[in-house]
Every structure is written in structure tokens, then in C-alpha cells.
Scaffold this motif. Structure first.
Motif, PDB file in Angstrom:
ATOM      1  N   GLY A 111       0.812  -1.205   0.083  1.00  0.00           N
ATOM      2  CA  GLY A 111      -0.004   0.091   0.026  1.00  0.00           C
ATOM      3  C   GLY A 111       0.749   1.204  -0.018  1.00  0.00           C
ATOM      4  N   GLY A 112       2.148   1.374   0.604  1.00  0.00           N
ATOM      5  CA  GLY A 112       3.053   2.010   0.481  1.00  0.00           C
ATOM      6  C   GLY A 112       3.533   2.564  -0.941  1.00  0.00           C
ATOM      7  N   LEU A 113       3.881   1.541  -1.594  1.00  0.00           N
ATOM      8  CA  LEU A 113       4.247   1.423  -2.878  1.00  0.00           C
ATOM      9  C   LEU A 113       3.494   1.896  -3.913  1.00  0.00           C
ATOM     10  N   ILE A 114       2.192   1.802  -3.813  1.00  0.00           N
ATOM     11  CA  ILE A 114       1.216   2.177  -4.493  1.00  0.00           C
ATOM     12  C   ILE A 114       0.674   3.595  -4.225  1.00  0.00           C
ATOM     13  N   SER A 115       1.010   3.947  -2.929  1.00  0.00           N
ATOM     14  CA  SER A 115       0.426   5.540  -2.612  1.00  0.00           C
ATOM     15  C   SER A 115       1.632   6.318  -3.233  1.00  0.00           C
ATOM     16  N   LEU A 116       2.878   5.981  -3.295  1.00  0.00           N
ATOM     17  CA  LEU A 116       3.862   6.858  -3.868  1.00  0.00           C
ATOM     18  C   LEU A 116       3.761   6.824  -5.214  1.00  0.00           C
ATOM     19  N   TYR A 117       3.312   5.663  -5.967  1.00  0.00           N
ATOM     20  CA  TYR A 117       3.036   5.778  -7.298  1.00  0.00           C
ATOM     21  C   TYR A 117       1.855   6.694  -7.512  1.00  0.00           C
ATOM     22  N   ALA A 118       0.517   6.508  -6.877  1.00  0.00           N
ATOM     23  CA  ALA A 118      -0.378   7.571  -7.265  1.00  0.00           C
ATOM     24  C   ALA A 118      -0.073   8.894  -7.052  1.00  0.00           C
ATOM     25  N   ALA A 119       0.778   9.242  -6.028  1.00  0.00           N
ATOM     26  CA  ALA A 119       0.894  10.482  -5.579  1.00  0.00           C
ATOM     27  C   ALA A 119       1.718  11.166  -6.813  1.00  0.00           C
ATOM     28  N   MET A 120       2.715  10.565  -7.202  1.00  0.00           N
ATOM     29  CA  MET A 120       3.803  11.115  -8.467  1.00  0.00           C
ATOM     30  C   MET A 120       2.969  11.110  -9.681  1.00  0.00           C
ATOM     31  N   GLU A 121       2.209   9.990  -9.908  1.00  0.00           N
ATOM     32  CA  GLU A 121       1.585   9.955 -10.969  1.00  0.00           C
ATOM     33  C   GLU A 121       0.346  11.010 -11.395  1.00  0.00           C
ATOM     34  N   HIS A 122      -0.235  11.379 -10.311  1.00  0.00           N
ATOM     35  CA  HIS A 122      -1.275  12.376 -10.327  1.00  0.00           C
ATOM     36  C   HIS A 122      -1.010  13.215  -9.329  1.00  0.00           C
ATOM     37  N   GLN A 123       0.165  14.126  -9.443  1.00  0.00           N
ATOM     38  CA  GLN A 123       0.430  15.566  -8.715  1.00  0.00           C
ATOM     39  C   GLN A 123      -0.867  16.408  -8.618  1.00  0.00           C
ATOM     40  N   ASP A 124      -1.313  16.411  -9.730  1.00  0.00           N
ATOM     41  CA  ASP A 124      -2.766  17.208  -9.745  1.00  0.00           C
ATOM     42  C   ASP A 124      -3.764  16.764  -9.086  1.00  0.00           C
ATOM     43  N   VAL A 125      -3.866  15.798  -8.223  1.00  0.00           N
ATOM     44  CA  VAL A 125      -4.783  15.289  -7.526  1.00  0.00           C
ATOM     45  C   VAL A 125      -4.581  15.217  -6.205  1.00  0.00           C
ATOM     46  N   PHE A 126      -3.063  14.696  -5.816  1.00  0.00           N
ATOM     47  CA  PHE A 126      -2.751  14.490  -4.459  1.00  0.00           C
ATOM     48  C   PHE A 126      -1.748  15.525  -4.217  1.00  0.00           C
ATOM     49  N   SER A 127      -1.458  15.836  -2.959  1.00  0.00           N
ATOM     50  CA  SER A 127      -0.702  17.059  -2.627  1.00  0.00           C
ATOM     51  C   SER A 127       0.107  16.417  -1.279  1.00  0.00           C
ATOM     52  N   LYS A 128      -0.402  14.948  -0.789  1.00  0.00           N
ATOM     53  CA  LYS A 128       0.363  14.732   0.320  1.00  0.00           C
ATOM     54  C   LYS A 128       0.359  12.968   0.214  1.00  0.00           C
ATOM     55  N   ALA A 129       1.156  12.397   0.738  1.00  0.00           N
ATOM     56  CA  ALA A 129       1.145  11.015   0.714  1.00  0.00           C
ATOM     57  C   ALA A 129       1.860  10.215   2.030  1.00  0.00           C
ATOM     58  N   GLY A 130       1.292   9.427   2.650  1.00  0.00           N
ATOM     59  CA  GLY A 130       1.689   8.625   3.844  1.00  0.00           C
ATOM     60  C   GLY A 130       2.417   7.369   3.487  1.00  0.00           C
ATOM     61  N   ILE A 131       3.677   7.051   3.447  1.00  0.00           N
ATOM     62  CA  ILE A 131       4.451   5.897   2.913  1.00  0.00           C
ATOM     63  C   ILE A 131       5.120   5.103   3.866  1.00  0.00           C
ATOM     64  N   PHE A 132       4.467   4.228   4.356  1.00  0.00           N
ATOM     65  CA  PHE A 132       4.638   3.223   5.573  1.00  0.00           C
ATOM     66  C   PHE A 132       5.180   2.091   5.108  1.00  0.00           C
ATOM     67  N   SER A 133       6.487   1.611   5.479  1.00  0.00           N
ATOM     68  CA  SER A 133       7.104   0.470   5.015  1.00  0.00           C
ATOM     69  C   SER A 133       7.086   0.161   3.923  1.00  0.00           C
ATOM     70  N   ALA A 134       7.372   0.815   2.927  1.00  0.00           N
ATOM     71  CA  ALA A 134       6.858   0.666   1.512  1.00  0.00           C
ATOM     72  C   ALA A 134       7.618  -0.603   0.727  1.00  0.00           C
ATOM     73  N   SER A 135       6.886  -1.319   0.161  1.00  0.00           N
ATOM     74  CA  SER A 135       7.675  -2.365  -0.693  1.00  0.00           C
ATOM     75  C   SER A 135       8.252  -2.062  -1.916  1.00  0.00           C
ATOM     76  N   PHE A 136       9.393  -1.074  -1.697  1.00  0.00           N
ATOM     77  CA  PHE A 136      10.155  -0.645  -2.853  1.00  0.00           C
ATOM     78  C   PHE A 136      10.915  -1.963  -3.414  1.00  0.00           C
ATOM     79  N   TRP A 137      11.145  -2.801  -2.717  1.00  0.00           N
ATOM     80  CA  TRP A 137      11.897  -4.187  -3.222  1.00  0.00           C
ATOM     81  C   TRP A 137      11.024  -4.830  -4.419  1.00  0.00           C
ATOM     82  N   PHE A 138       9.531  -4.693  -4.472  1.00  0.00           N
ATOM     83  CA  PHE A 138       8.910  -5.319  -5.252  1.00  0.00           C
ATOM     84  C   PHE A 138       8.932  -4.988  -6.787  1.00  0.00           C
ATOM     85  N   ALA A 139       9.238  -3.561  -6.913  1.00  0.00           N
ATOM     86  CA  ALA A 139       9.576  -3.279  -8.197  1.00  0.00           C
ATOM     87  C   ALA A 139      10.517  -1.962  -8.291  1.00  0.00           C
ATOM     88  N   GLU A 140      11.757  -2.300  -8.665  1.00  0.00           N
ATOM     89  CA  GLU A 140      12.740  -1.327  -8.417  1.00  0.00           C
ATOM     90  C   GLU A 140      12.428  -0.113  -9.501  1.00  0.00           C
TER      91      GLU A 140
END
Length: 470
Positions: free
Chosen positions: A269-298
Motif C-alpha cells: 500500500g505504501g508502494l502504490i501510494s507513492l506511485y499514485a501521488a507521483m502519477e497524479h500530482q494534480d490530484v494529491f498533494s500529500k502521501a503517507g508511505i509506511f514500510s513501502a515495498s520498494f523491493w517489489f519493483a525497483e
């Protein structure tokens, strides 16, 4: 003779195939099962489809249910539903029930099973606050052609005020509000926000989106991991942006602009939150990224670099030293922090806090949620934050790297300003009230630190990074 042998072989092979059957008999169902409900088996033998008609039970005259199917031999993992994950079976207390397992060696096998409850339906089992409700048990996701339970938390004064509120979208909705639906404990988001509200917080609407069970990994990453799946993250984020958010804005009193909209999750959920925030900066201005599984997809690092900073953001990341081998989760988080800074985000826009005791678990995320929320949503309804942001852009800390003493240049007098010095892991190591420009760091070992600037009210108006060298 050959024809007889061949016919015999075909008959034997056909007989073996015909005998490769499993029969599930459901001998009892909860008393509150709706009349005429159709029961289904969902498992690794049918792609975890929760309402597949080929795996629907037939109701027998005596009130039992039966289903016969032909799985491959091996470990069968499964659950029973009434057609969706929102109506999945629960344990004896109405809480989360782990996957059932059955070792199947082939041949004919008949198993009698009972359904103890439907998850979340057992009286008295819910721990959700009164201001938490379910928007829909089967909210349709057109981008994925699936249905999902959606929760909503409303501020305590929602029904007695005319206020419009900011909105935080969160994943793994089962684990946010209610112990009855949480697999490994809940975040207690409702209890935390209610307590903050009683202490003067303006309030926020939280929208919780249940994960899709077996589809969770697929939905929470736009990139495919060859061992674990993924690849549906784009469609899932499009569902939030194009379908769910418009519905929430139309049916609740929200502040719909990006300045008042956040997204948060843990692990995948942390991985997809950061993706959503970066992909839709026109929609989101804040993102909580807890223990993100960045290892899943470099590829997530390259995605941040390619998107770059398009709007001002607040990104709050945490990771525990007990997550991953040799604290790898913290290392991954710090690597992402550097990528974000290289992509153009200011140090004041990104917090990356590591915690020595942090583990990959709900209790850790529950503990850290209030601080993350307060920083992400501080004063979003006022002009104070805009003023603070402008103020912080003009604050200077030098020399940097520094030694026992550093100097702070403030653009204007702020006599009540206090500073807190944190390690890169997020541990508070010093409280300082600068005399206007001089700050003593004597005794701090050489390392990277964060200096937080706080008003008398306790509001953090920004942070600066500092390297200490001796």
C-alpha cells in the motif's frame, strides 16, 4: 488385441480422471445468512474468483450445501463467500479467518465443513467508532470489473456542522478501523483521529478501500514482479481518481482540491501510494508511505525520477530497522528519499524517519499514524501553512556540513520558534530554542540530522537537513 489394450488404457485413464474429484459439503451456515444466498468457493484452484458460477454450491433439501470440482493434486487454499470478498466467511467471533488449507493427493475426496460466521457480522465484535460506516459492501470498480467494500470515517462534528473537510484515501481498509475485519490487528485510525479532534484538530474524512485478497499484489503495483505478480496498479489508481474520488466529493462535504487530498498505505500500500501521488500530482498533494515495498519493483525509483516534481508535495515515509535483512527497509526508504530530492522536491517536503524498533506490522503503523497525519494535514484549511512554506524557503542553516555550532538565518523575527533535532532514523536527540542565529550541536556524533522548526502551538512548519562533521 492392441485395440483391446488401447481401449482398456483409455477406459482406465478416463476412470482415473473421473475419480479426481473433491466434494465440499457445508454442513452449517450462520443463522444470519440471507435466505436464498448463493455460496461460492474461492481458492488457488480458480484464481481466487470470489463469485465464479462454476464454483457455486448447490443447496440440499436438508439445508446443507455441496460442491464437486476437479482440482489438480497439491495444497488447496480456499475460503467461502456469498459472491464477493465483502461477504467472506469469518471466524467464530466474526473476525478475520485465515485461508483454509487442504492437502489433496488426487482421487475422490469428500470433506464436511462449517461456516462459523460472515466476517464482521458477529454481534459485539466490531471495534469501529460510531462515526465509521461502510459506504458500500460491493462498490463497483469499472477499471478492474470487480467490487470492493469501501469504508468512510467522518469527523465527530460532521453531522452538526456545515464544514467541508480534507480527504485521506487509504488502502487495506480491512485493517484501518475494525479489529473484527483486521487480519493482524487494526491501525485504530478512527480512535486516533477522534482523540486528535478532541484536542483541537479540524478533522478529516478518511476513505478506506478494502484490499482484493488474492488480487492485492496485482492491484498495488503497476509493475510486474516475475515471482509475485503485479501489473494492475494503473487501473487501481485510475479507480480511485476517476471513480471513487468523484463519488466521495459528490456525496460528502469535501474540500476536493489537491491541497486537501492525500493518500496513504503500508507495505505494498505504501508502494502504490507513492506511485499514485507521483502519477497524479494534480490530484494529491500529500502521501503517507509506511514500510513501502520498494523491493517489489525497483522501477519505482525510475518512475519518481521521470515524473519529477510538478507540484509542491508533502511526503512522509517511515520504515523500521527490524524490517528486512540488516535493516534493508530503512536503506530502501533513504534511497527513495534521495531520489525524491534529486527529482526536485525540497527537503522541507520530505520526511524519511526510521525507527529502531519498527517491524512490518500494524502496531507500528498504528503508532506512527498520528504524527504522519498531523504533519501531512497541518493547517490545510488556513493560510498559515502557505506563510510557513514561504518562511522556510528563506531559512538558512550554515555551515552545512557543520560542527559543534551552526547558525540559523531567519527571514523575520519569530521569538517563540523552537527547534528539534532528529537523527536520520527519526529519533529526537535535542530540543533547542535558538537565540536568533546560533545553535549548539556539541556532543552530537558525526551523522546526518533533520532540524525541525516548531511554533509555540507545536506546529511543525518545516525541516532542514544538516550534516554534522567533526
Amino acid at each position: 488385441m492392441r485395440q483391446i489394450i488401447l481401449a482398456t488404457f483409455i477406459w482406465i485413464a478416463f476412470g482415473i480422471t473421473a475419480l479426481a474429484q473433491v466434494t465440499f459439503n457445508i454442513t452449517s451456515v450462520p443463522a444470519n445468512t440471507p435466505e436464498g444466498a448463493v455460496l461460492y468457493a474461492a481458492g488457488n484452484f480458480n484464481g481466487w474468483e470470489e463469485g465464479n458460477p462454476d464454483y457455486a454450491f448447490s443447496e440440499v433439501a436438508d439445508g446443507t450445501y455441496t460442491l464437486t470440482f476437479e482440482p489438480d493434486p497439491g495444497t488447496l487454499m480456499f475460503k467461502f463467500t456469498r459472491g464477493s470478498w465483502a461477504t467472506v466467511e469469518g471466524n467464530a467471533d466474526g473476525g478475520f479467518l485465515p485461508n483454509r488449507t487442504l492437502e489433496y493427493d488426487g482421487g475422490q475426496l469428500e470433506v464436511d465443513l462449517a461456516i462459523a460466521s460472515w466476517e464482521g457480522d458477529s454481534p459485539g465484535s466490531s471495534t469501529a467508532a460510531d462515526n465509521v460506516s461502510v459506504v458500500a459492501e460491493d462498490f463497483y470498480m469499472p477499471q478492474l470489473d470487480r467490487n470492493r467494500r469501501i469504508w468512510v470515517y467522518l469527523p465527530p462534528d460532521y453531522t452538526t456542522s456545515t464544514t467541508d473537510y480534507p480527504v485521506l484515501y487509504m488502502h487495506d481498509g480491512q485493517n484501518l478501523f475494525d479489529a473484527a475485519t483486521a487480519a493482524f490487528g487494526e491501525w485504530e485510525v478512527d480512535e486516533s483521529l477522534n482523540a486528535l479532534f478532541q484536542n483541537g484538530d479540524d478533522g478529516v474524512i478518511v476513505v478506506g478501500i478494502d484490499n482484493g485478497g488474492a488480487a492485492r499484489l496485482d492491484e498495488y503495483s503497476p509493475w510486474v514482479n516475475p515471482s509475485y505478480g503485479g501489473g494492475e496498479g494503473d487501473a487501481y489508481v485510475d479507480f480511485i481518481v476517476e471513480t471513487l474520488k468523484p463519488y466521495i466529493d459528490d456525496n460528502y462535504r469535501t474540500l476536493p482540491g489537491r491541497d486537501h487530498t492525500g493518500i496513504m498505505g503500508s507495505s505494498m500500500g505504501g508502494l502504490i501510494s507513492l506511485y499514485a501521488a507521483m502519477e497524479h500530482q494534480d490530484v494529491f498533494s500529500k502521501a503517507g508511505i509506511f514500510s513501502a515495498s520498494f523491493w517489489f519493483a525497483e522501477a519505482c525509483y525510475d518512475h519518481v525520477s521521470s515524473q519529477g516534481k510538478q507540484e509542491d508535495m508533502r511526503i512522509y515515509m517511515i520504515a523500521g530497522a527490524q524490517e528486512g535483512a540488516n535493516g534493508q527497509q530503512v536503506a530502501d526508504m533513504l534511497a527513495m528519499e534521495q531520489v525524491l530530492l534529486d527529482a526536485g522536491f525540497e527537503e522541507s517536503e520530505v520526511i524519511a524517519a526510521g525507527h529502531p524498533d519498527g517491524t512490518h506490522s500494524e502496531w507500528y503503523w498504528k503508532r506512527e499514524f498520528p504524527a504522519a497525519y498531523e504533519w501531512l494535514f497541518a493547517n490545510v484549511n488556513t493560510e498559515v501553512q502557505e506563510e510557513a512554506s514561504g518562511f522556510m524557503k528563506r531559512v538558512e542553516v550554515f555551515p552545512n556540513p557543520g560542527g559543534d555550532t551552526v547558525y540559523i538565518v531567519l527571514p523575520e523575527e519569530k521569538p517563540d520558534l523552537k527547534c528539534r533535532v532528529f537523527t536520520a532514523e527519526g529519533k529526537l536527540v535535542r530540543l533547542i530554542q535558538p537565540d536568533g542565529r546560533r545553535m549548539s550541536l556539541a556532543g552530537l556524533p558525526p551523522a546526518a540530522y533533520l532540524i525541525g522548526f516548531y511554533l509555540k502551538s507545536g506546529q511543525c512548519i518545516g525541516m532542514k537537513r544538516l550534516m554534522v562533521q567533526k
